[in-house]
Design a protein around this motif. Sequence first.
Motif, PDB file in Angstrom:
ATOM      1  N   ARG A 108       0.831  -1.208   0.000  1.00  0.00           N
ATOM      2  CA  ARG A 108       0.000   0.000   0.000  1.00  0.00           C
ATOM      3  C   ARG A 108       0.865   1.259   0.000  1.00  0.00           C
ATOM      4  O   ARG A 108       0.526   2.256  -0.638  1.00  0.00           O
ATOM      5  CB  ARG A 108      -0.929  -0.019   1.215  1.00  0.00           C
ATOM      6  CG  ARG A 108      -2.016  -1.085   1.125  1.00  0.00           C
ATOM      7  CD  ARG A 108      -2.880  -1.137   2.370  1.00  0.00           C
ATOM      8  NE  ARG A 108      -3.918  -2.154   2.228  1.00  0.00           N
ATOM      9  CZ  ARG A 108      -4.767  -2.486   3.203  1.00  0.00           C
ATOM     10  NH1 ARG A 108      -4.683  -1.877   4.383  1.00  0.00           N
ATOM     11  NH2 ARG A 108      -5.676  -3.415   2.989  1.00  0.00           N
ATOM     12  N   LEU A 109       1.981   1.208   0.727  1.00  0.00           N
ATOM     13  CA  LEU A 109       2.889   2.353   0.773  1.00  0.00           C
ATOM     14  C   LEU A 109       3.475   2.622  -0.607  1.00  0.00           C
ATOM     15  O   LEU A 109       3.532   3.772  -1.060  1.00  0.00           O
ATOM     16  CB  LEU A 109       4.003   2.072   1.788  1.00  0.00           C
ATOM     17  CG  LEU A 109       4.950   3.222   2.118  1.00  0.00           C
ATOM     18  CD1 LEU A 109       4.204   4.355   2.800  1.00  0.00           C
ATOM     19  CD2 LEU A 109       6.085   2.717   3.023  1.00  0.00           C
ATOM     20  N   MET A 110       3.915   1.567  -1.297  1.00  0.00           N
ATOM     21  CA  MET A 110       4.451   1.730  -2.653  1.00  0.00           C
ATOM     22  C   MET A 110       3.395   2.286  -3.596  1.00  0.00           C
ATOM     23  O   MET A 110       3.676   3.166  -4.414  1.00  0.00           O
ATOM     24  CB  MET A 110       4.956   0.385  -3.177  1.00  0.00           C
ATOM     25  CG  MET A 110       6.235  -0.100  -2.545  1.00  0.00           C
ATOM     26  SD  MET A 110       6.804  -1.620  -3.343  1.00  0.00           S
ATOM     27  CE  MET A 110       8.177  -2.055  -2.277  1.00  0.00           C
ATOM     28  N   SER A 111       2.182   1.755  -3.491  1.00  0.00           N
ATOM     29  CA  SER A 111       1.104   2.201  -4.370  1.00  0.00           C
ATOM     30  C   SER A 111       0.757   3.663  -4.132  1.00  0.00           C
ATOM     31  O   SER A 111       0.572   4.440  -5.075  1.00  0.00           O
ATOM     32  CB  SER A 111      -0.136   1.321  -4.146  1.00  0.00           C
ATOM     33  OG  SER A 111      -1.204   1.730  -4.953  1.00  0.00           O
ATOM     34  N   ARG A 112       0.711   4.051  -2.871  1.00  0.00           N
ATOM     35  CA  ARG A 112       0.345   5.431  -2.526  1.00  0.00           C
ATOM     36  C   ARG A 112       1.362   6.432  -3.056  1.00  0.00           C
ATOM     37  O   ARG A 112       1.005   7.511  -3.523  1.00  0.00           O
ATOM     38  CB  ARG A 112       0.214   5.571  -1.013  1.00  0.00           C
ATOM     39  CG  ARG A 112      -0.235   6.976  -0.561  1.00  0.00           C
ATOM     40  CD  ARG A 112      -0.287   7.075   0.948  1.00  0.00           C
ATOM     41  NE  ARG A 112      -1.067   6.007   1.537  1.00  0.00           N
ATOM     42  CZ  ARG A 112      -0.628   5.229   2.525  1.00  0.00           C
ATOM     43  NH1 ARG A 112       0.585   5.404   3.028  1.00  0.00           N
ATOM     44  NH2 ARG A 112      -1.388   4.281   3.020  1.00  0.00           N
ATOM     45  N   HIS A 113       2.642   6.069  -2.991  1.00  0.00           N
ATOM     46  CA  HIS A 113       3.694   6.996  -3.390  1.00  0.00           C
ATOM     47  C   HIS A 113       4.210   6.751  -4.806  1.00  0.00           C
ATOM     48  O   HIS A 113       5.080   7.491  -5.279  1.00  0.00           O
ATOM     49  CB  HIS A 113       4.860   6.925  -2.396  1.00  0.00           C
ATOM     50  CG  HIS A 113       4.508   7.445  -1.026  1.00  0.00           C
ATOM     51  ND1 HIS A 113       4.527   8.785  -0.703  1.00  0.00           N
ATOM     52  CD2 HIS A 113       4.105   6.788   0.096  1.00  0.00           C
ATOM     53  CE1 HIS A 113       4.165   8.937   0.554  1.00  0.00           C
ATOM     54  NE2 HIS A 113       3.905   7.751   1.069  1.00  0.00           N
ATOM     55  N   GLY A 114       3.701   5.722  -5.471  1.00  0.00           N
ATOM     56  CA  GLY A 114       4.113   5.442  -6.845  1.00  0.00           C
ATOM     57  C   GLY A 114       5.578   5.080  -6.976  1.00  0.00           C
ATOM     58  O   GLY A 114       6.242   5.490  -7.921  1.00  0.00           O
ATOM     59  N   VAL A 115       6.100   4.295  -6.012  1.00  0.00           N
ATOM     60  CA  VAL A 115       7.499   3.881  -6.054  1.00  0.00           C
ATOM     61  C   VAL A 115       7.583   2.366  -6.216  1.00  0.00           C
ATOM     62  O   VAL A 115       6.639   1.642  -5.906  1.00  0.00           O
ATOM     63  CB  VAL A 115       8.263   4.320  -4.785  1.00  0.00           C
ATOM     64  CG1 VAL A 115       8.324   5.834  -4.715  1.00  0.00           C
ATOM     65  CG2 VAL A 115       7.618   3.750  -3.522  1.00  0.00           C
ATOM     66  N   LYS A 116       8.735   1.889  -6.694  1.00  0.00           N
ATOM     67  CA  LYS A 116       8.917   0.460  -6.960  1.00  0.00           C
ATOM     68  C   LYS A 116       9.773  -0.242  -5.920  1.00  0.00           C
ATOM     69  O   LYS A 116       9.832  -1.466  -5.897  1.00  0.00           O
ATOM     70  CB  LYS A 116       9.557   0.268  -8.336  1.00  0.00           C
ATOM     71  CG  LYS A 116       8.704   0.781  -9.485  1.00  0.00           C
ATOM     72  CD  LYS A 116       9.394   0.544 -10.813  1.00  0.00           C
ATOM     73  CE  LYS A 116       8.538   1.036 -11.959  1.00  0.00           C
ATOM     74  NZ  LYS A 116       9.198   0.811 -13.275  1.00  0.00           N
ATOM     75  N   ARG A 117      10.433   0.526  -5.071  1.00  0.00           N
ATOM     76  CA  ARG A 117      11.313  -0.067  -4.066  1.00  0.00           C
ATOM     77  C   ARG A 117      11.427   0.906  -2.893  1.00  0.00           C
ATOM     78  O   ARG A 117      11.363   2.135  -3.099  1.00  0.00           O
ATOM     79  CB  ARG A 117      12.703  -0.359  -4.642  1.00  0.00           C
ATOM     80  CG  ARG A 117      13.470   0.868  -5.034  1.00  0.00           C
ATOM     81  CD  ARG A 117      14.589   0.615  -5.973  1.00  0.00           C
ATOM     82  NE  ARG A 117      14.134   0.130  -7.262  1.00  0.00           N
ATOM     83  CZ  ARG A 117      13.586   0.889  -8.204  1.00  0.00           C
ATOM     84  NH1 ARG A 117      13.380   2.187  -7.994  1.00  0.00           N
ATOM     85  NH2 ARG A 117      13.205   0.378  -9.351  1.00  0.00           N
ATOM     86  N   ILE A 118      11.577   0.381  -1.698  1.00  0.00           N
ATOM     87  CA  ILE A 118      11.706   1.253  -0.529  1.00  0.00           C
ATOM     88  C   ILE A 118      12.773   0.698   0.422  1.00  0.00           C
ATOM     89  O   ILE A 118      12.872  -0.511   0.621  1.00  0.00           O
ATOM     90  CB  ILE A 118      10.371   1.423   0.240  1.00  0.00           C
ATOM     91  CG1 ILE A 118       9.673   0.088   0.449  1.00  0.00           C
ATOM     92  CG2 ILE A 118       9.455   2.399  -0.463  1.00  0.00           C
ATOM     93  CD1 ILE A 118       8.363   0.212   1.204  1.00  0.00           C
TER      94      ILE A 118
END
Length: 218
Positions: A108-118
Amino acid sequence: MHHANVESVMTSPVVGVAPETGFREIVALLAEYDITGVPVLDADGRPLGIVSEADLLRTLAAQEDPGSLLPAPELPQSGPDGAVTAADLMTGPAVCTTPDVSVVGAARLMSRHGVKRIPVLDEDGRVFGMVSRGDLLRVFLREDRVIRREIVEEVLGRIEGVSPAEVGVEVDQGRVVLSGTVPEPYLVPIVLNLCRSVDGVVSVTDRLGGSGAPVAVA
């Protein structure tokens, strides 16, 4: 029943770069380790940003190409000597997570911020892991027998009033089919929702009580 956490799927140790790391060196690291992005770390190992393939690709896309009808993107600002470093290229601040966050929460965090890796941070805020979309998707590689056992033991076995012996559970490639009966109609959506929440489940088909209505996982 609990979801897998980020620590169980992340990559560690981390390949990181310093803010002064040059363009070519970053490209070489991505190729050497077969990765698509690296965190930019300060002297204490804390994240400043991320340099991804997309950030690097802008340099290639900005080159002259008379045959292209599309405008060239703007190049990152380089230093006085013409060097382009990780600090010039990175996207920041980095979106981060912690090892105890569930794979669902990380997705959900990746989806919300539009990122592929964290980056994954330890209790001191230092990067000690990286989690990517591909890492999170590994939960869908769980064996069918493991998924079935969790549904029988952790879902059906813990819902008051439901007997696992009276509910048939078939799992094929993560697709779950429930058949048989439950004593009360209000228990059916509870069973279905909990089955959808099991890691590795792709879809759930409801044949409880002979309804036969397919229920797809969102």
